[in-house]
Design an enzyme around this catalytic site. Structure first.
Site, PDB file in Angstrom:
ATOM      1  N   ASP A 121      54.814  17.088 102.578  1.00  0.00           N
ATOM      2  CA  ASP A 121      54.788  16.720 101.155  1.00  0.00           C
ATOM      3  C   ASP A 121      56.113  16.125 100.696  1.00  0.00           C
ATOM      4  O   ASP A 121      56.139  15.205  99.875  1.00  0.00           O
ATOM      5  CB  ASP A 121      54.483  17.950 100.287  1.00  0.00           C
ATOM      6  CG  ASP A 121      52.996  18.148 100.079  1.00  0.00           C
ATOM      7  OD1 ASP A 121      52.207  17.396 100.683  1.00  0.00           O
ATOM      8  OD2 ASP A 121      52.622  19.067  99.316  1.00  0.00           O
ATOM      9  N   HIS A 170      58.333  19.629  89.783  1.00  0.00           N
ATOM     10  CA  HIS A 170      58.002  20.733  90.701  1.00  0.00           C
ATOM     11  C   HIS A 170      59.205  21.310  91.441  1.00  0.00           C
ATOM     12  O   HIS A 170      59.115  22.414  91.983  1.00  0.00           O
ATOM     13  CB  HIS A 170      56.984  20.265  91.748  1.00  0.00           C
ATOM     14  CG  HIS A 170      55.647  19.894  91.185  1.00  0.00           C
ATOM     15  ND1 HIS A 170      54.908  20.743  90.389  1.00  0.00           N
ATOM     16  CD2 HIS A 170      54.915  18.750  91.301  1.00  0.00           C
ATOM     17  CE1 HIS A 170      53.782  20.139  90.052  1.00  0.00           C
ATOM     18  NE2 HIS A 170      53.758  18.928  90.593  1.00  0.00           N
ATOM     19  N   GLY A 198      56.106  19.580  96.027  1.00  0.00           N
ATOM     20  CA  GLY A 198      55.227  18.596  95.397  1.00  0.00           C
ATOM     21  C   GLY A 198      55.847  17.236  95.177  1.00  0.00           C
ATOM     22  O   GLY A 198      55.759  16.685  94.073  1.00  0.00           O
ATOM     23  N   ASP A 211      51.344  15.763  82.687  1.00  0.00           N
ATOM     24  CA  ASP A 211      50.990  15.479  84.079  1.00  0.00           C
ATOM     25  C   ASP A 211      49.729  16.289  84.422  1.00  0.00           C
ATOM     26  O   ASP A 211      49.508  17.351  83.846  1.00  0.00           O
ATOM     27  CB  ASP A 211      52.175  15.942  84.947  1.00  0.00           C
ATOM     28  CG  ASP A 211      52.154  15.452  86.375  1.00  0.00           C
ATOM     29  OD1 ASP A 211      51.298  15.921  87.135  1.00  0.00           O
ATOM     30  OD2 ASP A 211      53.022  14.637  86.747  1.00  0.00           O
ATOM     31  N   HIS A 223      49.280  17.941  86.976  1.00  0.00           N
ATOM     32  CA  HIS A 223      49.733  19.159  87.671  1.00  0.00           C
ATOM     33  C   HIS A 223      50.603  20.016  86.743  1.00  0.00           C
ATOM     34  O   HIS A 223      51.368  19.488  85.935  1.00  0.00           O
ATOM     35  CB  HIS A 223      50.540  18.791  88.919  1.00  0.00           C
ATOM     36  CG  HIS A 223      49.767  17.982  89.913  1.00  0.00           C
ATOM     37  ND1 HIS A 223      49.830  16.610  89.964  1.00  0.00           N
ATOM     38  CD2 HIS A 223      48.891  18.361  90.875  1.00  0.00           C
ATOM     39  CE1 HIS A 223      49.027  16.170  90.931  1.00  0.00           C
ATOM     40  NE2 HIS A 223      48.453  17.211  91.501  1.00  0.00           N
ATOM     41  N   TYR A 255      49.603   8.078  90.972  1.00  0.00           N
ATOM     42  CA  TYR A 255      49.443   7.653  92.361  1.00  0.00           C
ATOM     43  C   TYR A 255      48.498   6.464  92.543  1.00  0.00           C
ATOM     44  O   TYR A 255      48.224   6.071  93.663  1.00  0.00           O
ATOM     45  CB  TYR A 255      49.012   8.866  93.204  1.00  0.00           C
ATOM     46  CG  TYR A 255      49.999   9.991  92.984  1.00  0.00           C
ATOM     47  CD1 TYR A 255      51.274   9.928  93.555  1.00  0.00           C
ATOM     48  CD2 TYR A 255      49.724  11.034  92.118  1.00  0.00           C
ATOM     49  CE1 TYR A 255      52.215  10.906  93.296  1.00  0.00           C
ATOM     50  CE2 TYR A 255      50.665  12.015  91.847  1.00  0.00           C
ATOM     51  CZ  TYR A 255      51.911  11.942  92.441  1.00  0.00           C
ATOM     52  OH  TYR A 255      52.851  12.899  92.165  1.00  0.00           O
TER      53      TYR A 255
END
Length: 430
Positions: free
Chosen positions: A95, A137, A145, A172, A174, A300
């Site tokens: 990651d 993160h 992340g 976000d 997340h 993304y």
């Protein structure tokens, strides 16, 4: 009302040239695309453009452990095979890969958020934008992340020198776990995160029951959502909660993380937000007329990231943008429609009215537990952290400092212009 907002925008072309690897979803090239779209709409003419300083290791260590910062500084793709224990310890790997110029990449995006905070502190601007930042993160001692250095925490620490209370808002897809964790035990920062929760979705935290502890109890707010939330329900929930938060907490400054992976069609996301729905959150937060630091974050599907953050730059500048994308360096990415808006998503909305109502009531109930804004005995403000970019012992007094070093801390009128001389002209797609 302020008569006219002064906007500072931070960008360094080098930030978009790093490459996480062939199959990695994080594409920093999206930052070049965003910047060129901003230029093509001539938004740069309405704000002050700055190249951020590269944050020094000692600045990064204001939050991160010195050994972790030092390791990031030393590691390279050529040497990583010698450090398997450390790679595991600091959570570097699939990651969070080690790639060329990793540390400089961190220095630039963190430097942008730190510089943005300082300009707000010194009241040189009203709104500061760093689309390269928002890497929420990263933890004190490890990467997570796709995030290595938590620029948001560093920016908030800077803002706390001048402001008794900082409000952090995260849209976000997340959970903003790294920022929440950093300030989980204090009432000086309220964190509010709207995110997908459940189904083992990364990072797995952010339940409505996570509310902070000790002095920070009730100062962490989580709004866990299910797949497919749409513009209407997201905006209604966001506005209700944020209005009550600002009324209750009375922040002196707001930090807004605008991760674009909450958009419909994102490669890693699962929401149905349109760009206008996402941007409505930015518009709403701006209306409070508080000092505002805006960052990027996830995202993304890179052409949609560029669209989103360009529209949101326009929102912050009170500028409506035409839907037809002007000619620019990366125009081919916006084919075949060449339009700024994207269609809404078609994922089934699993957020029932009763579910959203229950979440809203729980959050508002927790807010009622805060009697009033915490009072902070303000100490003498420490000086801004500035260290010259060279070792004076090694400096030959007869030699002039190179132009780039001199220019680092100042705005240059000629830094971002259109045409063949733009500093990212030869940036290949990565």
């Amino acid at each position: 009302m302020r008569s006219k907002d002064r906007i500072a925008y931070f960008y360094d072309g080098d930030v978009g040239s790093v490459y996480f690897g062939p199959n990695h979803p994080m594409k920093p090239h999206r930052l070049c695309m965003t910047h060129h779209l901003v230029l093509s709409y001539e938004l740069h003419k309405k704000m002050e453009i700055y190249r951020p300083h590269k944050a020094y290791p000692v600045e990064l260590a204001q939050f991160h452990s010195a050994d972790y910062v030092d390791f990031l500084h030393r590691i390279s793709p050529d040497t990583q095979h010698l450090f398997s224990n450390e790679l595991a310890k600091y959570n570097l790997g699939e990651d969070c890969p080690v790639f060329d110029n990793l540390f400089e990449f961190c220095q630039i995006y963190a430097g942008g958020t730190i510089d943005a905070a300082r300009r707000l502190n010194n009241q040189i601007c009203d709104i500061a934008i760093n689309w390269a930042g928002g890497l929420h993160h990263a933890k004190k001692c490890e990467a997570s992340g796709f995030c290595y250095i938590n620029d948001l925490v560093l920016g908030i620490l800077e803002l706390l020198k001048y402001h008794a209370r900082v409000l952090y808002i995260d849209i976000d897809v997340h959970h903003g776990d790294g920022v929440e964790e950093a300030f989980y035990f204090t009432d000086r920062v309220m964190t509010v995160s709207f995110h997908k929760y459940g189904d083992l979705f990364f990072p797995g935290t952010g339940d409505v029951k996570e509310i902070g502890e000790r002095e920070g109890k009730f100062y962490a707010i989580n709004v866990p959502l299910k797949d497919g939330i749409d513009d209407t329900s997201f905006a209604r929930l966001f506005k209700t909660i944020i209005a009550k938060v600002v009324e209750t907490y009375l922040p002196g400054v707001i930090v807004l993380q605008c991760g674009a992976d909450s958009l419909a069609g994102d490669r890693l996301g699962c929401f149905n937000l349109s760009i206008d729905g996402h941007a409505e959150c930015v518009r709403f937060v701006k209306k409070f007329n508080l000092p505002l630091l805006v960052t990027g974050g996830g995202g993304y599907t890179k052409e949609n990231v560029a669209r989103c953050w360009t529209v949101e730059t326009g929102v912050l500048l009170d500028t409506e943008l035409p839907n037809e994308i002007p000619e620019n360096e990366y125009i081919k990415y916006f084919a075949p429609e060449y339009s700024l808006r994207i269609p809404n998503g078609h994922i089934e909305n699993l957020n029932s009215k009763s579910y959203l109502s229950t979440i809203k009531m729980q959050v508002l109930e927790n807010l009622r537990c805060i009697q009033h804004a915490p009072s902070v005995q303000m100490q003498e403000v420490p000086p801004d952290f500035y260290i010259p970019d060279f070792d004076e012992d090694e400096q030959n007094p007869d030699e002039r400092i190179d132009q780039h070093t001199q220019d680092k801390q100042i705005q240059r009128d000629d830094e971002y212009y259109e045409g063949d001389n733009d500093n990212d002209h030869n940036m290949d797609d990565v």
